[in-house]
Design a protein around this motif. Structure first.
Motif, PDB file in Angstrom:
ATOM      1  N   PRO A  50       9.779  -6.500  -8.328  1.00 32.29           N
ATOM      2  CA  PRO A  50       8.509  -5.875  -7.983  1.00 32.29           C
ATOM      3  C   PRO A  50       7.438  -6.956  -7.827  1.00 32.29           C
ATOM      4  O   PRO A  50       7.452  -7.963  -8.524  1.00 32.29           O
ATOM      5  CB  PRO A  50       8.202  -4.988  -9.195  1.00 32.29           C
ATOM      6  CG  PRO A  50       9.487  -4.861  -9.934  1.00 32.29           C
ATOM      7  CD  PRO A  50      10.279  -6.083  -9.628  1.00 32.29           C
ATOM      8  N   ARG A  51       6.519  -6.738  -6.912  1.00 30.49           N
ATOM      9  CA  ARG A  51       5.505  -7.754  -6.678  1.00 30.49           C
ATOM     10  C   ARG A  51       4.196  -7.121  -6.219  1.00 30.49           C
ATOM     11  O   ARG A  51       4.193  -6.035  -5.658  1.00 30.49           O
ATOM     12  CB  ARG A  51       6.003  -8.784  -5.668  1.00 30.49           C
ATOM     13  CG  ARG A  51       6.531  -8.213  -4.389  1.00 30.49           C
ATOM     14  CD  ARG A  51       7.509  -9.169  -3.684  1.00 30.49           C
ATOM     15  NE  ARG A  51       8.121  -8.566  -2.521  1.00 30.49           N
ATOM     16  CZ  ARG A  51       9.200  -7.809  -2.535  1.00 30.49           C
ATOM     17  NH1 ARG A  51       9.803  -7.538  -3.655  1.00 30.49           N
ATOM     18  NH2 ARG A  51       9.695  -7.296  -1.436  1.00 30.49           N
ATOM     19  N   ILE A  52       3.130  -7.842  -6.494  1.00 34.00           N
ATOM     20  CA  ILE A  52       1.847  -7.466  -5.936  1.00 34.00           C
ATOM     21  C   ILE A  52       1.531  -8.468  -4.832  1.00 34.00           C
ATOM     22  O   ILE A  52       2.108  -9.557  -4.784  1.00 34.00           O
ATOM     23  CB  ILE A  52       0.718  -7.439  -6.998  1.00 34.00           C
ATOM     24  CG1 ILE A  52       0.420  -8.843  -7.524  1.00 34.00           C
ATOM     25  CG2 ILE A  52       1.057  -6.476  -8.127  1.00 34.00           C
ATOM     26  CD1 ILE A  52      -0.869  -8.921  -8.345  1.00 34.00           C
ATOM     27  N   TYR A  53       0.645  -8.101  -3.951  1.00 28.14           N
ATOM     28  CA  TYR A  53       0.253  -8.987  -2.853  1.00 28.14           C
ATOM     29  C   TYR A  53      -1.202  -9.379  -3.039  1.00 28.14           C
ATOM     30  O   TYR A  53      -2.065  -8.529  -3.255  1.00 28.14           O
ATOM     31  CB  TYR A  53       0.468  -8.293  -1.502  1.00 28.14           C
ATOM     32  CG  TYR A  53       1.925  -8.296  -1.113  1.00 28.14           C
ATOM     33  CD1 TYR A  53       2.404  -9.229  -0.211  1.00 28.14           C
ATOM     34  CD2 TYR A  53       2.825  -7.413  -1.688  1.00 28.14           C
ATOM     35  CE1 TYR A  53       3.752  -9.267   0.124  1.00 28.14           C
ATOM     36  CE2 TYR A  53       4.165  -7.442  -1.364  1.00 28.14           C
ATOM     37  CZ  TYR A  53       4.620  -8.382  -0.450  1.00 28.14           C
ATOM     38  OH  TYR A  53       5.957  -8.421  -0.135  1.00 28.14           O
ATOM     39  N   LEU A  54      -1.438 -10.692  -2.975  1.00 32.34           N
ATOM     40  CA  LEU A  54      -2.773 -11.259  -3.136  1.00 32.34           C
ATOM     41  C   LEU A  54      -3.148 -12.021  -1.872  1.00 32.34           C
ATOM     42  O   LEU A  54      -2.301 -12.299  -1.027  1.00 32.34           O
ATOM     43  CB  LEU A  54      -2.802 -12.176  -4.360  1.00 32.34           C
ATOM     44  CG  LEU A  54      -2.510 -11.475  -5.691  1.00 32.34           C
ATOM     45  CD1 LEU A  54      -2.327 -12.491  -6.814  1.00 32.34           C
ATOM     46  CD2 LEU A  54      -3.614 -10.480  -6.042  1.00 32.34           C
ATOM     47  N   ALA A  60      -3.760 -15.138   4.521  1.00 34.43           N
ATOM     48  CA  ALA A  60      -2.460 -14.458   4.503  1.00 34.43           C
ATOM     49  C   ALA A  60      -2.251 -13.756   3.164  1.00 34.43           C
ATOM     50  O   ALA A  60      -2.740 -14.215   2.129  1.00 34.43           O
ATOM     51  CB  ALA A  60      -1.337 -15.459   4.739  1.00 34.43           C
ATOM     52  N   LEU A  61      -1.531 -12.661   3.195  1.00 31.74           N
ATOM     53  CA  LEU A  61      -1.161 -11.977   1.963  1.00 31.74           C
ATOM     54  C   LEU A  61       0.138 -12.589   1.451  1.00 31.74           C
ATOM     55  O   LEU A  61       1.078 -12.788   2.219  1.00 31.74           O
ATOM     56  CB  LEU A  61      -0.984 -10.483   2.201  1.00 31.74           C
ATOM     57  CG  LEU A  61      -2.256  -9.750   2.635  1.00 31.74           C
ATOM     58  CD1 LEU A  61      -1.981  -8.274   2.833  1.00 31.74           C
ATOM     59  CD2 LEU A  61      -3.377  -9.948   1.652  1.00 31.74           C
ATOM     60  N   VAL A  62       0.160 -12.904   0.159  1.00 34.21           N
ATOM     61  CA  VAL A  62       1.329 -13.548  -0.443  1.00 34.21           C
ATOM     62  C   VAL A  62       1.800 -12.739  -1.643  1.00 34.21           C
ATOM     63  O   VAL A  62       0.994 -12.205  -2.405  1.00 34.21           O
ATOM     64  CB  VAL A  62       1.029 -15.007  -0.855  1.00 34.21           C
ATOM     65  CG1 VAL A  62       0.740 -15.865   0.364  1.00 34.21           C
ATOM     66  CG2 VAL A  62      -0.133 -15.076  -1.820  1.00 34.21           C
ATOM     67  N   PRO A  63       3.132 -12.626  -1.823  1.00 37.67           N
ATOM     68  CA  PRO A  63       3.671 -11.854  -2.942  1.00 37.67           C
ATOM     69  C   PRO A  63       3.693 -12.673  -4.224  1.00 37.67           C
ATOM     70  O   PRO A  63       3.939 -13.875  -4.209  1.00 37.67           O
ATOM     71  CB  PRO A  63       5.094 -11.528  -2.482  1.00 37.67           C
ATOM     72  CG  PRO A  63       5.463 -12.658  -1.584  1.00 37.67           C
ATOM     73  CD  PRO A  63       4.182 -13.100  -0.920  1.00 37.67           C
ATOM     74  N   THR A 143       2.340  -3.738  -1.905  1.00 38.85           N
ATOM     75  CA  THR A 143       2.670  -3.723  -3.330  1.00 38.85           C
ATOM     76  C   THR A 143       3.525  -2.499  -3.669  1.00 38.85           C
ATOM     77  O   THR A 143       4.572  -2.623  -4.304  1.00 38.85           O
ATOM     78  CB  THR A 143       1.388  -3.743  -4.181  1.00 38.85           C
ATOM     79  OG1 THR A 143       0.701  -4.988  -3.950  1.00 38.85           O
ATOM     80  CG2 THR A 143       1.690  -3.592  -5.660  1.00 38.85           C
ATOM     81  N   ALA A 144       3.093  -1.324  -3.235  1.00 40.23           N
ATOM     82  CA  ALA A 144       3.841  -0.096  -3.552  1.00 40.23           C
ATOM     83  C   ALA A 144       5.239  -0.126  -2.946  1.00 40.23           C
ATOM     84  O   ALA A 144       6.216   0.249  -3.603  1.00 40.23           O
ATOM     85  CB  ALA A 144       3.077   1.126  -3.058  1.00 40.23           C
ATOM     86  N   THR A 145       5.360  -0.608  -1.714  1.00 45.58           N
ATOM     87  CA  THR A 145       6.664  -0.616  -1.048  1.00 45.58           C
ATOM     88  C   THR A 145       7.552  -1.776  -1.501  1.00 45.58           C
ATOM     89  O   THR A 145       8.693  -1.891  -1.043  1.00 45.58           O
ATOM     90  CB  THR A 145       6.514  -0.641   0.488  1.00 45.58           C
ATOM     91  OG1 THR A 145       5.740  -1.784   0.868  1.00 45.58           O
ATOM     92  CG2 THR A 145       5.861   0.635   0.992  1.00 45.58           C
ATOM     93  N   SER A 146       7.066  -2.609  -2.422  1.00 47.51           N
ATOM     94  CA  SER A 146       7.942  -3.644  -2.990  1.00 47.51           C
ATOM     95  C   SER A 146       8.974  -3.017  -3.925  1.00 47.51           C
ATOM     96  O   SER A 146       9.970  -3.645  -4.258  1.00 47.51           O
ATOM     97  CB  SER A 146       7.131  -4.730  -3.711  1.00 47.51           C
ATOM     98  OG  SER A 146       6.684  -4.297  -4.978  1.00 47.51           O
ATOM     99  N   LEU A 147       8.731  -1.791  -4.353  1.00 51.90           N
ATOM    100  CA  LEU A 147       9.734  -1.048  -5.114  1.00 51.90           C
ATOM    101  C   LEU A 147      10.679  -0.398  -4.101  1.00 51.90           C
ATOM    102  O   LEU A 147      10.221   0.278  -3.172  1.00 51.90           O
ATOM    103  CB  LEU A 147       9.076   0.013  -5.999  1.00 51.90           C
ATOM    104  CG  LEU A 147       8.226  -0.540  -7.148  1.00 51.90           C
ATOM    105  CD1 LEU A 147       7.515   0.589  -7.876  1.00 51.90           C
ATOM    106  CD2 LEU A 147       9.068  -1.344  -8.113  1.00 51.90           C
ATOM    107  N   PRO A 148      11.971  -0.608  -4.235  1.00 52.27           N
ATOM    108  CA  PRO A 148      12.906  -0.147  -3.198  1.00 52.27           C
ATOM    109  C   PRO A 148      12.894   1.363  -2.955  1.00 52.27           C
ATOM    110  O   PRO A 148      13.236   1.810  -1.866  1.00 52.27           O
ATOM    111  CB  PRO A 148      14.268  -0.603  -3.710  1.00 52.27           C
ATOM    112  CG  PRO A 148      14.092  -1.011  -5.122  1.00 52.27           C
ATOM    113  CD  PRO A 148      12.644  -1.280  -5.347  1.00 52.27           C
TER     114      PRO A 148
END
Length: 193
Positions: A50-54, A60-63, A143-148
């Protein structure tokens, strides 16, 4: 003229075929490929976590990976969204990462259905404008779609659908996917505003 002729005689030879230099004679490991740096190596996210994007300095957005407690999807998603709303950690701030979300923003899971999650935007903060609003929405969706288990995100405010900006600037109240925000994963032409 005599000086020009003398200088020409001291030049580098131009004849002959190039000859390879043995690796053992190349100084300072110049024959080794140069490492490429893309943010802090210890903080980068694995594709399976799982990751957030900053937001990076180049826009650029990075995980960035996050450890979540085990549990139901809604519980794990709430943890991840809380981390996103909290913003970058001290280490991430040191890496010059930021967020487009306003500090007063709260994110809560309202509904989960067939791979689509409804996330309600709360808080008294005024929504960011322009490119920052696109980045903020992208941060939430990615971020939400980082969960499969999550394929799409529907954004609401007080239970009403929100017209969310796409990278192009167009607005939509339809569910959003990670693919919608892929253009924001690469640096922008100009610094973030």
């Amino acid at each position: 003229m005599l000086l020009a002729g003398a200088l020409a005689g001291c030049g580098v030879p131009t004849g002959g075929a190039p000859e390879p230099i043995p690796t053992s004679q190349v100084p300072y490991d110049l024959a080794s490929p140069s490492p490429t740096v893309t943010g802090a190596p210890s903080a980068s996210a694995r594709i399976d976590e799982p990751r957030i994007y900053l937001v990076a300095e180049d826009g650029a957005l990075v995980p960035r990976g996050r450890s979540l407690r085990s549990g139901a999807l809604s519980s794990r998603l709430d943890q991840l969204l809380d981390d996103l709303a909290t913003g970058p950690t001290t280490g991430e701030l040191t890496d010059r990462l930021s967020t487009a979300l306003r500090p007063e923003t709260s994110l809560s899971v309202d509904e989960l259905s067939d791979g689509t999650v409804t996330i309600d935007l709360g808080g008294d903060a005024e929504a960011p404008a322009g490119q920052e609003s696109r980045r903020a929405v992208a941060q939430i969706v990615l971020t939400a779609t980082s969960l499969p288990e999550v394929e799409e995100v529907l954004l609401t405010r007080d239970g009403e659908p929100v017209d969310a900006p796409l990278p192009s600037g167009a607005l939509t109240s339809q569910p959003l996917s990670a693919a919608d925000y892929e253009p924001l994963l690469t640096p922008t032409a100009s610094p973030p505003s």
